[in-house]
Design a protein around this motif. Structure first.
Motif, PDB file in Angstrom:
ATOM      1  N   SER A   1      -4.105  -1.319   0.202  1.00 10.65           N
ATOM      2  CA  SER A   1      -3.078  -2.155   0.835  1.00 10.65           C
ATOM      3  C   SER A   1      -3.636  -3.552   1.043  1.00 10.65           C
ATOM      4  O   SER A   1      -4.807  -3.700   1.388  1.00 10.65           O
TER       5      SER A   1
ATOM      6  N   GLY B   1       0.829  -1.200   0.000  1.00  6.62           N
ATOM      7  CA  GLY B   1       0.000   0.000   0.000  1.00  6.62           C
ATOM      8  C   GLY B   1       0.865   1.252   0.000  1.00  6.62           C
ATOM      9  O   GLY B   1       0.523   2.262  -0.618  1.00  6.62           O
TER      10      GLY B   1
ATOM     11  N   LYS C   1      -5.445  -6.249   6.889  1.00  8.13           N
ATOM     12  CA  LYS C   1      -6.466  -5.401   6.253  1.00  8.13           C
ATOM     13  C   LYS C   1      -7.701  -6.242   5.904  1.00  8.13           C
ATOM     14  O   LYS C   1      -7.640  -7.470   5.912  1.00  8.13           O
TER      15      LYS C   1
HETATM   16  C1  LIG Z   1      -2.005   0.031   5.817  1.00  2.00           C
HETATM   17  C2  LIG Z   1      -2.098   1.413   5.326  1.00  2.00           C
HETATM   18  C3  LIG Z   1      -1.243   1.923   4.341  1.00  2.00           C
HETATM   19  C4  LIG Z   1      -0.005   1.225   3.863  1.00  2.00           C
HETATM   20  O1  LIG Z   1      -0.127  -0.053   3.432  1.00  2.00           O
HETATM   21  P1  LIG Z   1       1.089  -1.102   3.490  1.00  2.00           P
HETATM   22  O2  LIG Z   1       0.566  -2.174   2.584  1.00  2.00           O
HETATM   23  O3  LIG Z   1       1.261  -1.539   4.887  1.00  2.00           O
HETATM   24  O4  LIG Z   1       2.286  -0.444   2.925  1.00  2.00           O
HETATM   25  C5  LIG Z   1      -1.478   3.198   3.858  1.00  2.00           C
HETATM   26  N1  LIG Z   1      -2.472   3.947   4.334  1.00  2.00           N
HETATM   27  C6  LIG Z   1      -3.294   3.518   5.308  1.00  2.00           C
HETATM   28  C7  LIG Z   1      -4.389   4.413   5.796  1.00  2.00           C
HETATM   29  C8  LIG Z   1      -3.126   2.242   5.856  1.00  2.00           C
HETATM   30  O5  LIG Z   1      -3.934   1.827   6.827  1.00  2.00           O
END
Ligand SMILES: *Cc1c(COP(=O)(O)O)cnc(C)c1O
Length: 370
Positions: free
Chosen positions: A181, A60, A186
């Motif tokens: 993400s 993400g 998630k």
């Molecule tokens: C989890 C998350 C991300 C980043 O995602 P990753 O896959 O962990 O790099 C970005 N923005 C929000 C709001 C998130 O909760």
């Protein structure tokens, strides 16, 4: 009764046969990098969101950086986002070379307060990134109106909101692009790292495909400086299985959120507010409590595990020392940081566990009011 904050082991047990079959296909064909499962997932997730394109990336965080790069947002540009978010939102802006500006939140929804947005705009502002925090869509209509009239790009951070709707339309389709993400915890999670960008724009989708694959337009031809940020085939295979269950899992989260709200109605907790016209997917169920730290400890002693999202705001982090906030100091975000508590929330909760959590919170309040 032990209640985990998330329970990915229980979820795995419920889908293990499907998962093994899909992973076996990848391993037996050794299609580890950009194998068929990646395109299959991209097409399925684009269709799920109602978007023309989905481009799988490595995380993400990378989705956010690549979205900025694809839009040619960079040095000299300012990008506005919410003060209360995971740090990766802001890192995406910074890694692209742009300057983040943090707008305080609406105290009811915890999302970017659109009434503050105009005050954050300068001649250098290029884009705004609303975050659909905790799984509840940001108030997109006023944000899109302001963005249109001030000529700003909109990029959604939908990392916590797979499947959530705003006025009956799924997140991931409102801005020029949306970032997702697939971090394991998630609502739609891989078995490692993963992310995606959705867009309705053919040209932007193509730019993203080049950027994620070392800037390569065709083999060994590199028009831009790209990244190694491909979604792994093994992760896409897992996501193909899990996407089939997402609506069911989100419905279960919704049910447990409703139960918490019922059971905690007369407690001293400030319960979540759902904006009219939105359907959240309850990535997190977040309350506020005057004695948050004591409550957190009390629950942990009973093996009820909670989280805090987020305990230290971005503008109070060393990494973002001096970042501009609107209004100065983002006071609502700063005050909430010491009061927020995320209760256990995942699709494999049981009725008994939710009751046990609520009962423990009421017990804490009874004990401490004496
Ligand atoms: C989890 C998350 C991300 C980043 O995602 P990753 O896959 O962990 O790099 C970005 N923005 C929000 C709001 C998130 O909760």
């Amino acid at each position: 009764m032990k209640v985990q904050f998330v329970d990915l082991v229980a979820q795995y047990q419920s889908i293990r046969h499907e998962i093994h079959a899909e992973l076996e296909k990848v391993m037996s064909t050794a299609s580890f990098v950009l194998g068929p499962a990646v395109r299959e997932f991209e097409d399925a997730f684009a269709a799920y969101c109602g978007s023309r394109h989905c481009v799988g990336v490595a995380s993400g965080a990378d989705a956010l950086t690549l979205a900025m790069r694809a839009l040619d947002v960079g040095p000299g540009d300012e990008v506005i986002t919410a003060a209360n978010t995971f740090i990766a939102t802001v890192n995406g802006i910074a890694h692209a070379g742009a300057t983040p500006v943090l707008v305080d939140i609406d105290p009811a929804t915890y999302n970017l307060d659109p009434t503050l947005l105009e005050r954050a705009i300068t001649p250098r502002t290029r884009a705004v990134i609303p975050v659909h925090l905790y799984g509840q869509p940001a108030d997109m209509d006023p944000i899109l109106d302001i963005a249109r009239s001030r000529n700003l790009l909109v990029v959604e951070d939908a990392a916590q909101a797979h499947g959530a709707t705003y006025k009956s339309r799924k997140v991931g389709t409102f801005g020029a692009m949306a970032c997702f993400s697939f971090y394991p915890g998630k609502n739609l999670g891989s078995y490692g790292e993963g992310g995606a960008v959705t867009t309705n724009d053919d040209l932007l989708a193509e730019k993203l495909r080049v950027l994620r694959n070392v800037g390569q337009s065709e083999k060994y031809i590199h028009p831009v400086i790209g990244y190694n940020s491909r979604l792994q085939t093994m992760q896409a295979a897992v996501l193909n299985v899990k996407l089939r269950h997402l609506d069911d899992w989100n419905a279960r989260r919704r049910h447990f959120a409703d139960r918490y709200t019922e059971l905690l109605q007369d407690s001293g907790c400030a319960l979540p507010t759902v904006m009219s016209g939105v359907e959240p997917v309850w990535h997190l169920y977040v309350i506020q409590h005057d004695r948050r730290d004591d409550l957190l400890r009390f629950l942990a002693e009973k093996q009820i595990y909670c989280g805090i999202h987020y305990p230290v705001p971005i503008h109070e982090q060393q990494a973002y020392k001096g970042v501009r906030t609107v209004p100065d100091g983002a006071p609502i975000t700063s005050r909430a940081a010491s009061r927020l508590l995320s209760l256990p929330m995942h699709p494999d909760l049981t009725e008994e566990q939710v009751k046990a959590v609520a009962k423990a919170i009421l017990e804490f309040e009874r004990d401490t009011s004496r």
